[in-house]
Design a protein around this motif. Structure first.
Motif: not given
Ligand SMILES: Nc1ncnc2c1ncn2[C@@H]1O[C@@H]2COP(=O)(O)O[C@H]2[C@H]1O
Ligand SMILES: Nc1ncnc2c1ncn2[C@@H]1O[C@@H]2COP(=O)(O)O[C@H]2[C@H]1O
Length: 416
Positions: A357-358, A366-370, A377-379, A414
């Protein structure tokens, strides 16, 4: 045939191996050349400062040569020899050293080799105050690089030996107690530690006096033995610190004006280290991470709002990891522990059932969302090329990103 190395050589090799393990250099020869140059320059700086002591014992450390190394050179020959000692790496971005010295610090090229990686503690110093033993066939003047110019003793012409003063037993004891275990000194080998300690100048400061004024030029770096200080940026108090802490490094590192005003909030006993000794010895060891990551942090759009001080603190907390193509860095559904900044390389971001998806590359993150949302982790993130990342642990993420957190939140992929 079995070779038996002396203890000293074994220790040296072990330290070298540790450095390789820590840096995982892509260009081993480049790394090795820089590393040993640095070792030699350190040894020389140390011996240069103690030359009179050796001379008194009829030991000539820097003998005259037929062709004096200190003779004036023509501009042409100077530039030729300078470029030949710079050890330019053919791997530019991938060489861990190229990041350290990409002229980002306004350094004189002569100074640059001095900031290559250092090693951990080494046990071959002499007793306090005695002349250290010299290796057999020792020649302090020996050449160190293709032209040798960078490491010639005359490179220390601007070294101010009056700063070098053997400390008394009592002072050494105090220093050991107050700052001996400070991170600044932990990373120094015994020769460098001794050199730094003997270059420290004791300064007493009255309660209420200004030690550093914001905007001034940097001259000294300070370590606090006794007392407390406050820091002001644009007249706003931003910090305070006490015994064992240090300050005044930013202006010396970046050749920039002082970033804060520092005021004593009690009578203080400080140890001051002059700019050149700081740059020659401490910068490449105690502040190595700051040098390593400065280029990356300065060029990352998401970190634009950080001050030099913020970036320095952030760099202190970073670690390096390298991933090979195909390696999974983050797995969807796992717990989040780290935030990642891509120094170079490429990664795919994919989600179960959706595929890729990216795509992210140099200077993305990356890795900031969680971490921002306290979510799994979302991906999944997978390296598609050899990828070097700087990682920041969860607690550092919460403490050290300051205003950049708002930017991360705004850009959360997200959110929509
Ligand atoms: N569209 C997306 N959806 C989710 N995560 C994404 C996306 N694009 C980039 N990412 C990165 O993938 C990471 C997976 O781990 P995190 O969820 O911590 O943080 C997420 C984002 O930094
Ligand atoms: N928030 C801050 N911003 C800038 N400098 C700070 C801050 N807190 C402590 N300092 C220290 O104050 C010092 C002032 O001189 P320097 O800029 O050389 O180095 C600076 C840092 O060591």
């Amino acid at each position: 045939m079995v070779f038996s190395l002396s203890k000293e050589s074994q220790a040296e090799l072990q330290l070298f191996q540790n450095e390789i393990a820590a840096a995982n250099p892509s260009d081993l020869l480049q790394f090795s050349a820089n590393y040993f140059n640095q070792r030699l320059e350190q040894q020389r700086a140390f011996l240069k400062a103690r030359e009179p002591e050796f001379r008194a014992k009829n030991i000539v450390l820097f003998p005259e040569t037929d062709e004096p190394l200190s003779r004036p050179q023509s501009a042409q020959s100077q530039s030729r020899s300078r470029s030949s000692v710079m050890f330019k790496s053919p791997f530019v971005n991938e060489d861990p050293h190229s990041n350290v010295f990409k002229n980002g610090f306004d350094m004189d090229p002569h100074e640059q080799d001095a900031h290559q990686p250092l090693k951990e503690e080494q046990q071959h110093g002499g007793e306090k105050g005695s002349t250290p033993p010299l290796p057999m066939h020792f020649n302090a003047q020996r050449r160190t690089s293709v032209s040798g110019e960078t490491l010639q003793p005359n490179n220390f012409d601007d070294w101010t030996p009056d700063h070098y003063k053997e400390k008394s037993e009592q002072q050494l004891e105090r220093l050991e107690k107050s700052i001996g275990n400070n991170f600044l000194f932990n990373k120094l080998d015994s020769d460098s530690k001794r050199l730094v300690i003997n270059c420290l100048e004791e300064k007493s400061v009255r309660n209420g006096s200004t030690i550093i004024k914001q905007g001034d030029q940097g001259d000294y770096f300070y370590v606090v033995e006794q007392g407390t200080v406050d820091f002001y940026v644009n007249d706003n108090k931003v910090n305070s610190s006490g015994p064992g802490s240090s300050f005044g490094e930013l202006a010396l590192m970046y050749n920039s004006p002082r970033a804060a005003t520092v005021v004593a909030t009690s009578d203080c006993l400080l140890w001051a280290l002059d700019r050149l000794t700081f740059r020659k010895i401490l910068l490449g060891s105690s502040f190595k991470k700051r040098l390593m990551y400065d280029d990356l942090l300065k060029t990352m759009p998401v970190l634009k709002s950080l001050t030099t001080y913020d970036r320095a603190k952030l760099a202190d907390a970073l670690d390096t990891k390298i991933y090979q193509p195909g390696e999974t860095i983050i797995r969807e559904g796992d717990q989040g522990e780290n935030f990642y900044l891509i120094e170079y390389g490429a990664v795919d971001v994919s989600k179960d059932g959706q595929g890729v998806i990216n795509k992210l590359k140099d200077h993305d993150y990356f890795g900031e969302v969680a971490l921002l949302n306290d979510l799994p982790r979302q991906a999944t993130v997978t390296a598609t090329k050899r990828t070097k990342v700087a990682t920041l642990g969860k607690s550092g993420f919460q403490r050290l990103l300051g205003p950049a957190v708002d930017v991360l939140k705004l850009n959360d992929p997200t959110r929509h």
